[in-house]
Design a protein around this motif. Structure first.
Motif, mmCIF file in Angstrom:
data_model
loop_
_atom_site.group_PDB
_atom_site.id
_atom_site.type_symbol
_atom_site.label_atom_id
_atom_site.label_comp_id
_atom_site.label_asym_id
_atom_site.label_seq_id
_atom_site.Cartn_x
_atom_site.Cartn_y
_atom_site.Cartn_z
ATOM 1 N N THR A 246 0.776 -1.116 -0.059
ATOM 2 C CA THR A 246 0.009 -0.108 0.016
ATOM 3 C C THR A 246 0.914 1.133 -0.053
ATOM 4 O O THR A 246 0.563 2.040 -0.719
ATOM 5 C CB THR A 246 -0.844 0.035 1.214
ATOM 6 O OG1 THR A 246 -1.794 -1.137 1.165
ATOM 7 C CG2 THR A 246 -1.564 1.086 1.350
ATOM 8 N N ALA A 247 1.821 1.219 0.725
ATOM 9 C CA ALA A 247 3.066 2.437 1.006
ATOM 10 C C ALA A 247 3.476 2.676 -0.427
ATOM 11 O O ALA A 247 3.669 3.738 -1.041
ATOM 12 C CB ALA A 247 3.742 2.180 2.224
ATOM 13 N N VAL A 248 3.918 1.568 -0.917
ATOM 14 C CA VAL A 248 4.679 1.711 -2.126
ATOM 15 C C VAL A 248 3.695 2.128 -3.378
ATOM 16 O O VAL A 248 4.398 2.928 -4.020
ATOM 17 C CB VAL A 248 5.016 -0.015 -2.433
ATOM 18 C CG1 VAL A 248 5.644 0.058 -4.135
ATOM 19 C CG2 VAL A 248 6.122 -0.361 -1.719
ATOM 20 N N ALA A 249 2.511 1.622 -3.483
ATOM 21 C CA ALA A 249 1.522 2.033 -4.364
ATOM 22 C C ALA A 249 1.187 3.571 -4.503
ATOM 23 O O ALA A 249 1.360 4.146 -5.542
ATOM 24 C CB ALA A 249 0.279 1.207 -4.506
ATOM 25 N N VAL A 280 2.823 15.643 1.120
ATOM 26 C CA VAL A 280 2.154 15.936 2.272
ATOM 27 C C VAL A 280 1.091 14.481 2.618
ATOM 28 O O VAL A 280 1.380 14.293 3.836
ATOM 29 C CB VAL A 280 1.338 17.022 1.904
ATOM 30 C CG1 VAL A 280 0.221 17.319 3.131
ATOM 31 C CG2 VAL A 280 1.832 18.277 1.588
ATOM 32 N N VAL A 281 0.425 13.788 1.836
ATOM 33 C CA VAL A 281 -0.450 12.798 2.157
ATOM 34 C C VAL A 281 0.614 11.593 2.620
ATOM 35 O O VAL A 281 0.235 11.000 3.690
ATOM 36 C CB VAL A 281 -1.328 12.631 1.254
ATOM 37 C CG1 VAL A 281 -2.172 11.400 1.232
ATOM 38 C CG2 VAL A 281 -2.202 13.644 0.934
ATOM 39 N N THR A 282 1.362 11.256 1.722
ATOM 40 C CA THR A 282 2.344 9.982 1.811
ATOM 41 C C THR A 282 2.983 10.031 3.206
ATOM 42 O O THR A 282 2.771 9.035 4.047
ATOM 43 C CB THR A 282 3.009 9.646 0.785
ATOM 44 O OG1 THR A 282 2.477 9.497 -0.426
ATOM 45 C CG2 THR A 282 3.764 8.061 1.199
ATOM 46 N N PRO A 283 3.682 10.877 3.502
ATOM 47 C CA PRO A 283 4.418 10.804 5.129
ATOM 48 C C PRO A 283 3.471 10.676 6.072
ATOM 49 O O PRO A 283 3.846 10.161 7.105
ATOM 50 C CB PRO A 283 5.329 12.148 4.925
ATOM 51 C CG PRO A 283 5.402 12.425 3.476
ATOM 52 C CD PRO A 283 4.069 12.119 3.009
ATOM 53 N N MET A 284 2.111 11.118 6.116
ATOM 54 C CA MET A 284 1.301 11.262 7.049
ATOM 55 C C MET A 284 0.444 9.818 7.203
ATOM 56 O O MET A 284 0.175 9.524 8.368
ATOM 57 C CB MET A 284 0.117 12.208 6.633
ATOM 58 C CG MET A 284 -1.058 12.263 7.814
ATOM 59 S SD MET A 284 -2.535 13.122 7.391
ATOM 60 C CE MET A 284 -3.021 11.784 6.102
ATOM 61 N N LEU A 285 0.303 9.338 5.837
ATOM 62 C CA LEU A 285 -0.413 8.026 5.980
ATOM 63 C C LEU A 285 0.603 6.730 6.357
ATOM 64 O O LEU A 285 0.114 5.640 6.676
ATOM 65 C CB LEU A 285 -0.883 7.754 4.359
ATOM 66 C CG LEU A 285 -2.288 8.396 4.069
ATOM 67 C CD1 LEU A 285 -2.471 7.873 2.572
ATOM 68 C CD2 LEU A 285 -3.411 8.063 5.012
#
Length: 314
Positions: A246-249, A280-285
């Motif tokens: 999920t993180a990779v995608a 912004v979004v990925t580092p938070m998720l």
């Protein structure tokens, strides 16, 4: 054209998201909340991994570094975005722009390498279990993380020096969130072919190379999972990889859209939105993805408020 060729740019004006004044305050509040969540979530993940002995494994060692890098990565971009929204644009000198580009490239490269390392770890754990103890020693994963930082620094240094050896002239407005390569190349004048080739070659050694490592690792993992006879066993085994996938995608999907395509004639507003995903979004998720999808992390989170003494002893 004459004016463009003689007006040398020494500073840039970042104006992303300022075309619609009515959205400035809502975007400021949204980005601020995301940034605070990034700081709290990733700091909490690092502390949790350090405190809980159950999480002292190579995968969580890499994850703690990923969380730390995400804090730095987001801090390079988001505070300036908030200032830009608050001031209706931000003037940034060429030296400061180069520093931001270097730090962004440095931390983004480390992010890519760490995600590739985590995929390789999953491959070793599932496909080479007998060799796992000898391959993934403490010395080995310390060396891997050190190598990741050296490789990230080298790539960022060469790309920054090459990019800012270009001449910028004419319009100094960057309709983007920060000093990134695609919008900077639109402001160059003169022949930039050699520099662009160098930048692209070094980019190939980061993003596509990491994607190849991830794809090959998960190809072998999937083949190994298919050999498990129990359907429940297959599902349980594959579920351990879903958080990383999920993180990779999310991370690589947005980067591919931004960098591995023809940027001519593309919408600046769409590029701004996509850049928000990976800055912004990925580092938070990432902390949410790993803490909710991994059994060990969930157990550590659940017991941390109720068993402080046990955590303290670990």
């Amino acid at each position: 054209m004459a004016m463009r060729s003689h007006t040398v740019v020494t500073e840039f004006l970042l104006i992303a998201f300022t075309e619609h004044p009515q959205w400035r305050l809502p975007l400021f509040l949204v980005f601020l909340s995301f940034y605070l969540a990034t700081l709290l979530g990733n700091t909490g993940m690092v502390i949790l991994i350090l405190k809980d002995r159950q999480l002292h494994t190579p995968m969580y060692f890499f994850l703690s570094h990923l969380s730390f890098v995400d804090i730095c990565y987001s801090s390079v971009i988001v505070p300036q975005m908030l200032a830009m929204l608050g001031e209706h644009g931000t003037v940034i000198s060429q030296a400061r722009c180069a520093a931001q580009f270097f730090l962004f490239t440095f931390f983004a490269s480390i992010d890519c390498y760490l995600l590739a390392l985590m995929a390789y770890y999953s491959y070793v754990a599932m496909c080479q279990p007998l060799l796992y103890v000898t391959i993934m020693t403490k010395k080995a994963h310390l060396g891997l993380v050190s190598g990741v930082h050296v490789a990230g620094f080298s790539s960022a240094f060469v790309r920054t020096v090459t990019a800012f050896s270009l001449s910028f002239c004419g319009n100094n407005e960057i309709n983007f969130n920060f000093c990134d390569l695609p919008p900077l190349l639109k402001l160059t004048c003169g022949d930039s072919y050699t520099q662009e080739v160098v930048i692209i070659v070094f980019a190939i050694f980061v993003m596509p190379a990491c994607i190849l490592v991830i794809l090959v690792s998960y190809l072998f993992i999937i083949l190994a999972i298919m050999q498990i006879h129990s359907v429940g066993g297959r599902a349980k085994t594959f579920s351990t990889c879903t958080s990383h996938l999920t993180a990779v995608a999310v991370f690589f999907g947005s980067l591919i859209f931004m960098y591995l395509r023809d940027n001519s004639g593309q919408s600046s507003e769409r590029d701004q939105v996509v850049s928000v995903l990976y800055t912004v979004v990925t580092p938070m998720l990432n902390p949410l993805i790993y803490s909710l999808r991994n059994k060990e992390a969930k157990e550590a989170v659940m017991k941390s408020p109720s068993r402080p003494k046990a955590i303290g002893r670990s």
